[in-house]
Scaffold this motif. Structure first.
Motif, PDB file in Angstrom:
ATOM      1  N   PHE A 223     -68.415   9.399 -10.203  1.00  0.00           N
ATOM      2  CA  PHE A 223     -67.394  10.453 -10.200  1.00  0.00           C
ATOM      3  C   PHE A 223     -67.418  11.257  -8.911  1.00  0.00           C
ATOM      4  N   PHE A 224     -68.585  11.423  -8.314  1.00  0.00           N
ATOM      5  CA  PHE A 224     -68.726  12.169  -7.068  1.00  0.00           C
ATOM      6  C   PHE A 224     -68.125  11.400  -5.894  1.00  0.00           C
ATOM      7  N   ASN A 225     -68.350  10.097  -5.847  1.00  0.00           N
ATOM      8  CA  ASN A 225     -67.966   9.298  -4.685  1.00  0.00           C
ATOM      9  C   ASN A 225     -66.645   8.552  -4.813  1.00  0.00           C
ATOM     10  N   TYR A 226     -66.270   8.141  -6.020  1.00  0.00           N
ATOM     11  CA  TYR A 226     -65.152   7.205  -6.142  1.00  0.00           C
ATOM     12  C   TYR A 226     -63.990   7.664  -7.006  1.00  0.00           C
ATOM     13  N   ALA A 227     -64.257   8.270  -8.141  1.00  0.00           N
ATOM     14  CA  ALA A 227     -63.196   8.509  -9.126  1.00  0.00           C
ATOM     15  C   ALA A 227     -62.001   9.268  -8.549  1.00  0.00           C
ATOM     16  N   ARG A 228     -62.241  10.248  -7.723  1.00  0.00           N
ATOM     17  CA  ARG A 228     -61.128  11.030  -7.168  1.00  0.00           C
ATOM     18  C   ARG A 228     -60.230  10.194  -6.263  1.00  0.00           C
ATOM     19  N   HIS A 229     -60.771   9.088  -5.737  1.00  0.00           N
ATOM     20  CA  HIS A 229     -59.976   8.204  -4.886  1.00  0.00           C
ATOM     21  C   HIS A 229     -59.285   7.118  -5.706  1.00  0.00           C
ATOM     22  N   VAL A 230     -59.931   6.710  -6.782  1.00  0.00           N
ATOM     23  CA  VAL A 230     -59.365   5.671  -7.639  1.00  0.00           C
ATOM     24  C   VAL A 230     -58.229   6.253  -8.477  1.00  0.00           C
ATOM     25  N   ALA A 231     -58.404   7.470  -8.959  1.00  0.00           N
ATOM     26  CA  ALA A 231     -57.388   8.136  -9.780  1.00  0.00           C
ATOM     27  C   ALA A 231     -57.195   9.559  -9.261  1.00  0.00           C
ATOM     28  N   PRO A 232     -56.573   9.700  -8.092  1.00  0.00           N
ATOM     29  CA  PRO A 232     -56.448  11.026  -7.478  1.00  0.00           C
ATOM     30  C   PRO A 232     -55.582  11.999  -8.274  1.00  0.00           C
ATOM     31  N   ASP A 233     -54.764  11.485  -9.163  1.00  0.00           N
ATOM     32  CA  ASP A 233     -53.883  12.334  -9.962  1.00  0.00           C
ATOM     33  C   ASP A 233     -54.573  12.897 -11.201  1.00  0.00           C
TER      34      ASP A 233
ATOM     35  N   PHE B 256     -91.481   4.088  -8.811  1.00  0.00           N
ATOM     36  CA  PHE B 256     -90.622   3.360  -7.873  1.00  0.00           C
ATOM     37  C   PHE B 256     -89.233   3.114  -8.442  1.00  0.00           C
ATOM     38  N   ALA B 257     -89.112   3.063  -9.758  1.00  0.00           N
ATOM     39  CA  ALA B 257     -87.792   2.908 -10.382  1.00  0.00           C
ATOM     40  C   ALA B 257     -86.995   4.212 -10.327  1.00  0.00           C
ATOM     41  N   CYS B 258     -87.684   5.343 -10.424  1.00  0.00           N
ATOM     42  CA  CYS B 258     -86.993   6.643 -10.439  1.00  0.00           C
ATOM     43  C   CYS B 258     -86.732   7.210  -9.051  1.00  0.00           C
ATOM     44  N   TRP B 259     -87.626   6.961  -8.113  1.00  0.00           N
ATOM     45  CA  TRP B 259     -87.521   7.600  -6.796  1.00  0.00           C
ATOM     46  C   TRP B 259     -86.148   7.407  -6.133  1.00  0.00           C
ATOM     47  N   PRO B 260     -85.582   6.186  -6.120  1.00  0.00           N
ATOM     48  CA  PRO B 260     -84.279   6.032  -5.455  1.00  0.00           C
ATOM     49  C   PRO B 260     -83.153   6.849  -6.081  1.00  0.00           C
ATOM     50  N   TRP B 261     -83.282   7.171  -7.377  1.00  0.00           N
ATOM     51  CA  TRP B 261     -82.253   7.987  -8.029  1.00  0.00           C
ATOM     52  C   TRP B 261     -82.419   9.460  -7.694  1.00  0.00           C
ATOM     53  N   VAL B 262     -83.615   9.850  -7.292  1.00  0.00           N
ATOM     54  CA  VAL B 262     -83.861  11.232  -6.867  1.00  0.00           C
ATOM     55  C   VAL B 262     -83.467  11.405  -5.405  1.00  0.00           C
ATOM     56  N   ALA B 263     -83.586  10.343  -4.616  1.00  0.00           N
ATOM     57  CA  ALA B 263     -83.371  10.411  -3.167  1.00  0.00           C
ATOM     58  C   ALA B 263     -82.057  11.081  -2.739  1.00  0.00           C
ATOM     59  N   PRO B 264     -80.933  10.874  -3.430  1.00  0.00           N
ATOM     60  CA  PRO B 264     -79.700  11.530  -2.956  1.00  0.00           C
ATOM     61  C   PRO B 264     -79.530  12.977  -3.433  1.00  0.00           C
ATOM     62  N   TYR B 265     -80.614  13.626  -3.825  1.00  0.00           N
ATOM     63  CA  TYR B 265     -80.507  14.981  -4.371  1.00  0.00           C
ATOM     64  C   TYR B 265     -79.757  15.934  -3.445  1.00  0.00           C
ATOM     65  N   LYS B 266     -80.003  15.862  -2.133  1.00  0.00           N
ATOM     66  CA  LYS B 266     -79.300  16.757  -1.193  1.00  0.00           C
ATOM     67  C   LYS B 266     -77.813  16.461  -1.182  1.00  0.00           C
TER      68      LYS B 266
ATOM     69  N   LYS C 299     -79.960   0.538   1.947  1.00  0.00           N
ATOM     70  CA  LYS C 299     -79.087   1.348   2.796  1.00  0.00           C
ATOM     71  C   LYS C 299     -77.913   0.546   3.356  1.00  0.00           C
ATOM     72  N   VAL C 300     -78.114  -0.715   3.630  1.00  0.00           N
ATOM     73  CA  VAL C 300     -77.034  -1.538   4.179  1.00  0.00           C
ATOM     74  C   VAL C 300     -75.878  -1.591   3.186  1.00  0.00           C
ATOM     75  N   ALA C 301     -76.173  -1.888   1.940  1.00  0.00           N
ATOM     76  CA  ALA C 301     -75.129  -1.960   0.914  1.00  0.00           C
ATOM     77  C   ALA C 301     -74.512  -0.589   0.664  1.00  0.00           C
ATOM     78  N   ALA C 302     -75.340   0.431   0.610  1.00  0.00           N
ATOM     79  CA  ALA C 302     -74.833   1.777   0.350  1.00  0.00           C
ATOM     80  C   ALA C 302     -73.881   2.237   1.441  1.00  0.00           C
ATOM     81  N   ARG C 303     -74.244   1.980   2.680  1.00  0.00           N
ATOM     82  CA  ARG C 303     -73.371   2.400   3.793  1.00  0.00           C
ATOM     83  C   ARG C 303     -72.021   1.690   3.765  1.00  0.00           C
ATOM     84  N   ALA C 304     -71.999   0.513   3.183  1.00  0.00           N
ATOM     85  CA  ALA C 304     -70.751  -0.258   3.128  1.00  0.00           C
ATOM     86  C   ALA C 304     -69.751   0.348   2.159  1.00  0.00           C
ATOM     87  N   THR C 305     -70.223   1.063   1.132  1.00  0.00           N
ATOM     88  CA  THR C 305     -69.284   1.560   0.118  1.00  0.00           C
ATOM     89  C   THR C 305     -69.399   3.044  -0.175  1.00  0.00           C
ATOM     90  N   LEU C 306     -70.580   3.627  -0.117  1.00  0.00           N
ATOM     91  CA  LEU C 306     -70.804   4.984  -0.585  1.00  0.00           C
ATOM     92  C   LEU C 306     -69.921   5.995   0.139  1.00  0.00           C
TER      93      LEU C 306
END
Length: 138
Positions: A13-23, A64-74, A107-114
């Motif tokens: 919802f933070f990255n995509y929804a507003r672009h997919v359904a801007p209305d 190690f499973a949780c850390w990547p989900w915490v990483a984008p906190y900022k 990061k390679v995949a994330a930079r391509a879409t995020l």
């Protein structure tokens, strides 16, 4: 829900929804998943007040499973300093060479879409966000 699913929904919802359904108004979804993301931090804080790592006294797959989900906190606007033991845990793990190598792969995949929802074509949006079980091809 757990950290991964809640962070994933918040990211959507933070990255995509507003672009997919801007209305559409996405404020309910953004607020819900932001609050759930923060709730997960509070759960982690309670655990990390008692143990060095999420699973106990030794680092484990849970960390190690949780850390990547915490990483984008900022990026998500979360104040990690509200959770001092999560901050300690996060900072301790982020310097581990294996974790750093693993994060570089993603990061390679994330930079391509995020955050690039506005730049996606209609076809890309349809493929990424409008599929249903019946529309999937095996």
């Amino acid at each position: 829900g757990g950290l991964g699913p809640m962070a994933g929904q918040y990211s959507h919802f933070f990255n995509y929804a507003r672009h997919v359904a801007p209305d559409k108004d996405h404020s309910y979804s953004l607020n819900r998943y932001r609050d759930e993301y923060d709730r997960c931090f509070a759960v982690m804080q309670r655990q990390l007040e008692r143990t060095r790592y999420l699973g106990g006294s030794e680092v484990s797959i849970a960390d190690f499973a949780c850390w990547p989900w915490v990483a984008p906190y900022k990026f998500f606007g979360t104040d990690l300093d509200k959770y001092p033991d999560v901050r300690r845990w996060f900072d301790e793990l982020k310097v581990r060479p294996g974790l750093r190598r693993g994060m570089e792969v993603g990061k390679v995949a994330a930079r391509a879409t995020l955050g690039k929802g506005a730049q996606m074509t209609s076809e890309e949006k349809e493929l990424m966000f409008r599929q249903k079980g019946a529309s999937s091809k095996l």
